[in-house]
Design a protein around this motif. Structure first.
Motif, PDB file in Angstrom:
ATOM      1  N   GLN A 112       5.044  -1.812  -1.017  1.00 26.66           N
ATOM      2  CA  GLN A 112       4.600  -2.570   0.153  1.00 26.66           C
ATOM      3  C   GLN A 112       4.373  -1.641   1.348  1.00 26.66           C
ATOM      4  O   GLN A 112       5.002  -1.786   2.388  1.00 26.66           O
ATOM      5  N   THR A 142      -2.594  -7.184   3.019  1.00 21.39           N
ATOM      6  CA  THR A 142      -1.971  -7.971   1.952  1.00 21.39           C
ATOM      7  C   THR A 142      -0.492  -7.640   1.781  1.00 21.39           C
ATOM      8  O   THR A 142       0.123  -8.032   0.785  1.00 21.39           O
ATOM      9  N   ASP A 194       3.340  -7.932   1.823  1.00 25.87           N
ATOM     10  CA  ASP A 194       4.317  -9.013   1.850  1.00 25.87           C
ATOM     11  C   ASP A 194       5.600  -8.450   2.463  1.00 25.87           C
ATOM     12  O   ASP A 194       6.426  -7.845   1.768  1.00 25.87           O
TER      13      ASP A 194
END
Length: 417
Positions: free
Chosen positions: A227, A386, A388
């Protein structure tokens, strides 16, 4: 052991250049933090600010809650391990390790010195070398002597400034293992500077990524990998590097130089309405389409590509796909390449293939991409559209719990021995 708090630290040199620019990091008691980034990013400067070898222009540095900005290095009770070992060539290994204790005779009697040195030597497998001089030791042995000197001080924290960079690959691997085991056994707060991907990903509880003196992201290695917060972190973390592809959202697909991709709805929406985006996908998220099971195949896209060449490494292999650079994002990607210590962006995709794949260079091949693993980046801001954040935070929380359990087990095993 101690907590270390860096609060809005700034380091400006006489010409006004900010080597460290508003960096804030809270290091927990017993935590192992890695400072990583390309050359000139400020990682060593930040370490030297913590130990007191560099003045702090503004901000606060706290050790165990006490502000130490003006405290002399010798009074901070921190122990530093340098890249060049900093050993005394005329002293034996025993005396090199004992040296900091000799400086504090009031704190350690002669018998106590002997006990501490031999205990440290035992931890580092140096018992057979105590009577030797540094000039007769290998690079790995010298670095262990430097670590032994840090251990006997019983400092509140260990600071490592690229300690393994002078060693060959095999010795680096051995020393990395020893440092990891030692830190877990002692549970001492540690801050470690490196430019080496493997050291950063395997040693740290959390890794702080710096770019031009600015903290980009601090998280567990797995959160950084899965991430990343922006293009820079995504490009810096991982070897081989993440692939970046220009893409346009059109008719429910993302159009790229290697083909049109069917992607999850969230990824399409992140790109929709933007003139152009950059897709980030790691090499291991590709595979020879012939080797992908039907149940997994539906979670990605198959495309046909010209493979320029392959590299077979025994347990795996890499294939290379060239594509034409998109002028709309070429400047962004060239700048990213320079930030990552490169010259200019190379418009190619690196795909990891199973070692049994028969794909070879100079032929067309069907390649599968796991589009669930894609990242969509805004080329103007560099932001990961995108990401998270909640899932990333969970990865770091899990890593912290796992490391606490690991330290506990290591200390219990040490006591039993």
């Amino acid at each position: 052991m101690a907590t270390i708090e860096c609060k809005n630290l700034v380091k400006k040199y006489d010409d006004g250049f900010p080597a460290i620019n508003d960096v804030s990091i809270d290091i927990a008691d017993g935590e192992f933090i890695i400072l990583v980034g390309p050359s000139g990013c400020g990682k060593s400067t930040l370490l030297r600010m913590i130990v007191g070898l560099e003045d702090i222009t503004s901000g606060d540095l706290l050790i165990d809650g006490k502000r130490v900005n003006e405290v002399a290095p010798r009074d901070r009770n921190l122990s530093m391990v340098f890249q060049n070992y900093a050993l005394y060539p005329h002293l034996t290994v025993f005396e090199n390790i004992a040296f900091p204790l000799r400086l504090n005779k009031n704190k350690a009697e002669a018998g106590n010195i002997d006990e501490k040195v031999r205990r440290a030597a035992d931890m580092l497998d140096l018992n057979e070398h105590l009577d030797r001089k540094p000039g007769n030791l290998s690079g790995g042995q010298r670095q262990r002597v430097a670590m032994g000197r840090a251990i006997v001080r019983e400092a509140d924290a260990f600071l490592f400034d690229e300690p393994l960079s002078n060693l060959d690959a095999k010795l680096r691997g051995q020393m990395r293992t020893q440092i990891a085991q030692l830190q877990r056994t002692l549970g001492t707060t540690s801050v470690y500077v490196t430019h080496d991907q493997t050291e950063a990903m395997t040693l740290g509880d959390r890794v702080a990524v710096l770019k031009r003196g600015v903290l980009q992201q601090i998280a567990s290695p797995r959160e950084l990998y899965e991430q990343p917060i922006n293009l820079f972190v995504a490009g810096f973390i991982g070897s081989p590097e993440m692939n970046f592809l220009p893409a346009h959202a059109e008719n429910g697909q993302l159009r790229t130089p290697i083909g049109d991709l069917e992607v999850p709805e969230g990824h399409y929406k992140a790109a929709e309405g933007k003139k152009i985006v950059l897709l980030g996908v790691r090499p291991e998220h590709f595979e020879d389409a012939k080797l992908v099971d039907d149940g997994i195949r539906d979670h990605g896209t198959v495309f046909t590509a010209d493979i320029t060449h392959t590299e077979w490494l025994g347990n795996e292999q890499y294939g290379y796909i060239r594509y034409d650079a998109d002028q709309e994002v070429k400047g962004t990607l060239d700048e990213l390449a320079k930030d990552l210590d490169g010259d200019e962006f190379n418009p190619q995709v690196v795909v990891a293939l199973d070692s049994t794949s028969r794909i070879r260079g100079g032929q067309q091949a069907e390649v599968w991409m796991d589009t669930r693993k894609l990242h969509v980046f805004d080329p103007e801001t560099g932001d990961n559209l995108t990401r998270d954040a909640e899932a990333g935070a969970k990865l770091t929380e899990e890593a912290a719990k796992e490391r606490a359990d690991e330290i506990k087990r290591a200390q219990e095993n040490a006591e039993q021995r």
